[in-house]
Structures are given as structure tokens and as C-alpha cells.
Scaffold this active site. Structure first.
Site, short mmCIF file in Angstrom:
data_model
loop_
_atom_site.label_atom_id
_atom_site.label_comp_id
_atom_site.label_asym_id
_atom_site.label_seq_id
_atom_site.Cartn_x
_atom_site.Cartn_y
_atom_site.Cartn_z
N SER A 194 -41.45 51.05 -2.08
CA SER A 194 -41.99 51.83 -3.19
C SER A 194 -43.46 52.18 -2.91
O SER A 194 -43.73 52.93 -1.97
CB SER A 194 -41.82 51.05 -4.50
OG SER A 194 -42.11 51.86 -5.62
N HIS A 209 -38.73 53.25 -11.13
CA HIS A 209 -37.42 53.60 -10.56
C HIS A 209 -36.36 53.77 -11.65
O HIS A 209 -35.19 53.43 -11.44
CB HIS A 209 -36.98 52.56 -9.53
CG HIS A 209 -37.95 52.38 -8.42
ND1 HIS A 209 -38.14 53.32 -7.42
CD2 HIS A 209 -38.83 51.38 -8.14
CE1 HIS A 209 -39.08 52.90 -6.58
NE2 HIS A 209 -39.53 51.74 -7.00
#
Length: 227
Positions: free
Chosen positions: A91, A200
Site C-alpha cells: 500500500s 482499500h
């Protein structure tokens, strides 16, 4: 000879005092924290070493803090002559990877991730969303968990980290219900991650509103020397 790979962490890995041992020991690490503080017009060293968990958890602070700490450690590793053939990031960690590979210079990257964090936090106010790691529950039973909260709140699968660890993201009430259901179905453990937003997940789509995109575009042009 084995190929080496560097994989960098994302949000949730932060803690007060992170990187202090490198900062105290190596001038290369001190230079990175000083450069980051100058770029952001804030004392990032104080935030990382002496700040509060609450402040560090705010994503507009977390993202530059983790990036700066990762690069501060990387510079020492590079000084020791240790290099890699491959690099990746989890990420936010992709930005550290991009800096290492030469896609951004660090001064620009630290500004970009602070803006990125601000946009993401503005999409979901503090105290509304989060993320939970579920350990030891298979995907079939996870489907039952997700179905049990589908009508209640927005809760979605965020990361399949391994067969034994799956991360879900969404609204806090839904996460609480999902965690309870997961334990009832035999999960070994559920862990609330130290994050300030439901990353997310579809809740972050709000970060893509046109005004933010125009602001981000202007920021990128300034960083690139445009107007």
C-alpha cells in the site's frame, strides 16, 4: 547468487519512537528526517519520537512519517553497500519503493503522500471507519461473516495477506459485528489495526471528488516546476 528484494511497509506499522535508533546513530538518517521536516514545514522528528499515538495515527501524519522512517533506514543500508534487484511496497510502501527505484525524489514524494493522506482522511472522518485483521479463518467462513453484516454497514475485504490472515475494512460498527461473528466461527484472533480510516474500501471513493483531483493536479504541477 540469490536475488535480493526490498519490501516496504504501509500504514499500521507506525509506532512512537520508530526510527529513533537509526536517527541517533547515523547522520544519513538524520539528514532524511531534516529534509522531510523542511519539505512539510513541520517537526517530523518530534511527531515520530515524542508525539502522541493519536496524532501519529492520523493518516496525513502517518503517511509521511512512515515514508520518512523507511527512507531514513534505507539510506543507512545503502551506505553499507547493500542493494536489491527488486523492490515493492505494501500500500503506502509503494511510494518508498518508487523513491528507491528513482520514480520520485524523496523531497517530492514526502509532499505527495502528505497530500494523499489528507485527501483520504477527508473522505471518511475520524472515528467512522477502520480496519481489522482476522487470523485463522478460511475464506468460506469469511464469506459467512461478510454476509452477516452486509445489510448493516459497509464492510469489505481489503487484503488477502495469507491463507491465515485476511484484513477487512469499513465502518466501525460493522467491523465490530464482523469481528464478533468471526470469533464465533472459529477465528483464532481479530486485531483492530492502528489506522484512522477504512483503507482499500469503497468508502474511500469520496476522496476522488473533482475538487480534490484538481488540487492534486495543481500540486503535481508545482512539484514538477509548472504553474
Amino acid at each position: 547468487m540469490r536475488n535480493a528484494a526490498f519490501i516496504f511497509p504501509g500504514q499500521g506499522s507506525q509506532y512512537i519512537g520508530m526510527g529513533k535508533d537509526f536517527y541517533d546513530e547515523f547522520k544519513e538518517s538524520r539528514y532524511v528526517l531534516e529534509e522531510a521536516s523542511d519539505a512539510l514545514s513541520m517537526d517530523l522528528r518530534k511527531l515520530c519520537f515524542d508525539g502522541s499515538e493519536e496524532e501519529l495515527r492520523k493518516t496525513e501524519n502517518t503517511q509521511p512519517a512512515i515514508l520518512a522512517t523507511s527512507i531514513a533506514m534505507l539510506r543507512v543500508v545503502e551506505k553499507e553497500g547493500i542493494d536489491c534487484e527488486y523492490t515493492a511496497g505494501l500500500s503506502l510502501g509503494e511510494y518508498t519503493s518508487i523513491v528507491l527505484s528513482g520514480g520520485f525524489d524523496f523531497f517530492d514524494a514526502i509532499k505527495i503522500v502528505q497530500k494523499r493522506g489528507g485527501f483520504m482522511q477527508s473522505a471518511v472522518p475520524l472515528g467512522v471507519g477502520g480496519m481489522v485483521a482476522i487470523l485463522g479463518l478460511n475464506q468460506q467462513k469469511l464469506s459467512i461473516v461478510m454476509e452477516s453484516v452486509r445489510e448493516e454497514d459497509i464492510v469489505e475485504v481489503a487484503n488477502y495477506n495469507s491463507p491465515e490472515q485476511i484484513v477487512i475494512s469499513g465502518e466501525l460498527n460493522g467491523l465490530k459485528s464482523a469481528s464478533k461473528k468471526a470469533l464465533e466461527l472459529g477465528a483464532k484472533k481479530v486485531v483492530e489495526l492502528p489506522l484512522s480510516a477504512p483503507f482499500h474500501s469503497s468508502l474511500l471513493f469520496k476522496a476522488l471528488n473533482i475538487s480534490d483531483l484538481e488540487s492534486f493536479d495543481r500540486t503535481m504541477k508545482i512539484l514538477q516546476g509548472g504553474v
